[in-house]
Scaffold this motif. Structure first.
Motif, mmCIF file in Angstrom:
data_model
loop_
_atom_site.group_PDB
_atom_site.id
_atom_site.type_symbol
_atom_site.label_atom_id
_atom_site.label_comp_id
_atom_site.label_asym_id
_atom_site.label_seq_id
_atom_site.Cartn_x
_atom_site.Cartn_y
_atom_site.Cartn_z
ATOM 1 N N LEU A 1 7.296 -5.454 -6.818
ATOM 2 C CA LEU A 1 7.414 -4.125 -6.221
ATOM 3 C C LEU A 1 6.532 -4.113 -4.977
ATOM 4 C CD1 LEU A 1 7.680 -0.757 -7.824
ATOM 5 C CD2 LEU A 1 5.783 -1.060 -6.257
ATOM 6 N N TYR A 2 7.140 -3.928 -3.828
ATOM 7 C CA TYR A 2 6.428 -3.884 -2.559
ATOM 8 C C TYR A 2 6.187 -2.422 -2.180
ATOM 9 C CZ TYR A 2 7.795 -8.754 -2.104
ATOM 10 O OH TYR A 2 7.967 -10.099 -2.321
ATOM 11 N N ILE A 3 4.930 -2.043 -1.949
ATOM 12 C CA ILE A 3 4.601 -0.691 -1.527
ATOM 13 C C ILE A 3 4.619 -0.685 -0.001
ATOM 14 C CG2 ILE A 3 2.934 1.186 -1.581
ATOM 15 C CD1 ILE A 3 1.786 -0.129 -4.128
ATOM 16 N N ASP A 4 5.637 -0.032 0.548
ATOM 17 C CA ASP A 4 5.835 -0.036 2.000
ATOM 18 C C ASP A 4 4.971 0.989 2.732
ATOM 19 O OD1 ASP A 4 7.920 -1.992 1.854
ATOM 20 O OD2 ASP A 4 9.258 -0.417 1.136
ATOM 21 N N TYR A 5 4.796 2.162 2.141
ATOM 22 C CA TYR A 5 4.143 3.252 2.869
ATOM 23 C C TYR A 5 3.652 4.293 1.879
ATOM 24 C CZ TYR A 5 3.699 7.055 6.302
ATOM 25 O OH TYR A 5 3.230 8.071 7.100
ATOM 26 N N VAL A 6 2.430 4.757 2.049
ATOM 27 C CA VAL A 6 1.885 5.849 1.237
ATOM 28 C C VAL A 6 1.647 7.029 2.170
ATOM 29 C CG1 VAL A 6 -0.037 6.624 -0.210
ATOM 30 C CG2 VAL A 6 0.820 4.278 -0.421
ATOM 31 N N TYR A 7 2.139 8.205 1.757
ATOM 32 C CA TYR A 7 2.046 9.403 2.598
ATOM 33 C C TYR A 7 1.505 10.579 1.792
ATOM 34 C CZ TYR A 7 3.457 13.573 5.112
ATOM 35 O OH TYR A 7 3.456 14.791 5.740
ATOM 36 N N TYR B 1 3.749 10.746 -1.567
ATOM 37 C CA TYR B 1 4.672 9.731 -2.072
ATOM 38 C C TYR B 1 4.319 8.337 -1.563
ATOM 39 C CZ TYR B 1 6.994 10.348 2.472
ATOM 40 O OH TYR B 1 7.269 10.437 3.813
ATOM 41 N N ALA B 2 4.844 7.361 -2.301
ATOM 42 C CA ALA B 2 4.693 5.951 -1.928
ATOM 43 C C ALA B 2 6.084 5.331 -1.908
ATOM 44 C CB ALA B 2 3.797 5.227 -2.923
ATOM 45 N N ASP B 3 6.570 5.001 -0.720
ATOM 46 C CA ASP B 3 7.859 4.322 -0.587
ATOM 47 C C ASP B 3 7.716 2.880 -1.050
ATOM 48 O OD1 ASP B 3 9.189 6.491 0.569
ATOM 49 O OD2 ASP B 3 8.597 5.910 2.594
ATOM 50 N N TYR B 4 8.737 2.361 -1.689
ATOM 51 C CA TYR B 4 8.696 0.981 -2.157
ATOM 52 C C TYR B 4 10.074 0.338 -2.106
ATOM 53 C CZ TYR B 4 10.724 2.574 -6.618
ATOM 54 O OH TYR B 4 11.553 3.111 -7.576
ATOM 55 N N PRO C 1 1.174 -4.863 -1.843
ATOM 56 C CA PRO C 1 1.077 -3.785 -0.857
ATOM 57 C C PRO C 1 1.437 -4.274 0.547
ATOM 58 C CG PRO C 1 -1.093 -4.646 -1.322
ATOM 59 C CD PRO C 1 -0.138 -5.379 -2.226
ATOM 60 N N ILE C 2 2.271 -3.515 1.211
ATOM 61 C CA ILE C 2 2.562 -3.720 2.628
ATOM 62 C C ILE C 2 1.723 -2.730 3.431
ATOM 63 C CG2 ILE C 2 4.371 -3.692 4.401
ATOM 64 C CD1 ILE C 2 4.727 -5.879 2.202
ATOM 65 N N CYS C 3 1.609 -1.525 2.901
ATOM 66 C CA CYS C 3 0.842 -0.433 3.507
ATOM 67 C C CYS C 3 -0.662 -0.724 3.441
ATOM 68 C CB CYS C 3 1.170 0.851 2.741
ATOM 69 S SG CYS C 3 0.087 2.242 3.073
ATOM 70 N N GLY C 4 -1.355 -0.452 4.518
ATOM 71 C CA GLY C 4 -2.799 -0.680 4.572
ATOM 72 C C GLY C 4 -3.568 0.158 3.563
ATOM 73 N N TYR C 5 -3.178 1.429 3.384
ATOM 74 C CA TYR C 5 -3.862 2.274 2.404
ATOM 75 C C TYR C 5 -3.689 1.705 1.004
ATOM 76 C CZ TYR C 5 -5.161 6.004 -0.699
ATOM 77 O OH TYR C 5 -5.745 6.715 -1.716
ATOM 78 N N ALA C 6 -2.460 1.321 0.658
ATOM 79 C CA ALA C 6 -2.196 0.765 -0.672
ATOM 80 C C ALA C 6 -2.995 -0.515 -0.881
ATOM 81 C CB ALA C 6 -0.705 0.501 -0.855
ATOM 82 N N ALA C 7 -3.065 -1.360 0.121
ATOM 83 C CA ALA C 7 -3.822 -2.611 0.005
ATOM 84 C C ALA C 7 -5.300 -2.329 -0.240
ATOM 85 C CB ALA C 7 -3.642 -3.462 1.254
ATOM 86 N N ALA C 8 -5.874 -1.390 0.518
ATOM 87 C CA ALA C 8 -7.287 -1.055 0.353
ATOM 88 C C ALA C 8 -7.544 -0.432 -1.015
ATOM 89 C CB ALA C 8 -7.732 -0.114 1.465
ATOM 90 N N TRP C 9 -6.672 0.457 -1.454
ATOM 91 C CA TRP C 9 -6.839 1.112 -2.742
ATOM 92 C C TRP C 9 -6.776 0.086 -3.881
ATOM 93 C CZ3 TRP C 9 -4.915 1.807 -7.533
ATOM 94 C CH2 TRP C 9 -5.430 2.863 -8.273
#
Length: 85
Positions: free
Chosen positions: A34-40, A24-27, A71-79
């Motif tokens: 839409l801010y992506i806070d965390y990808v798990y 999941y991706a919290d937002y 993106p707030i999450c590092g994974y989301a930003a890189a992706w």
């Protein structure tokens, strides 16, 4: 087998279920952003590409909306940096 990415608005997260596991991706949304806070991804899905499929489904869903993604999450930003125009 993976299901489609869904926007679970009650939980403020995009979800992808694969073989009984859910990535999941919290937002959160402010205005038209839409801010992506965390990808798990659970341990069972790590290294399977599930998080990337989740992100692709998220981007596909949001592309039909008048929203931009931050993106707030590092994974989301890189992706997003690797896959977005």
């Amino acid at each position: 087998m993976a299901t489609a990415v869904i926007d679970n608005t009650a939980e403020s997260r995009f979800e992808l279920s694969v073989e009984g596991e859910t990535a999941y991706a919290d937002y959160h949304v402010i205005g038209d952003t839409l801010y992506i806070d965390y990808v798990y991804a659970p341990d069972a899905l790590r290294g399977t590409g599930a998080a990337g499929k989740l992100m692709q489904g998220l981007v596909d869903t949001v592309s039909d909306r008048p929203q931009k993604i931050v993106p707030i999450c590092g994974y989301a930003a890189a992706w997003l940096k690797r896959h977005r125009l």
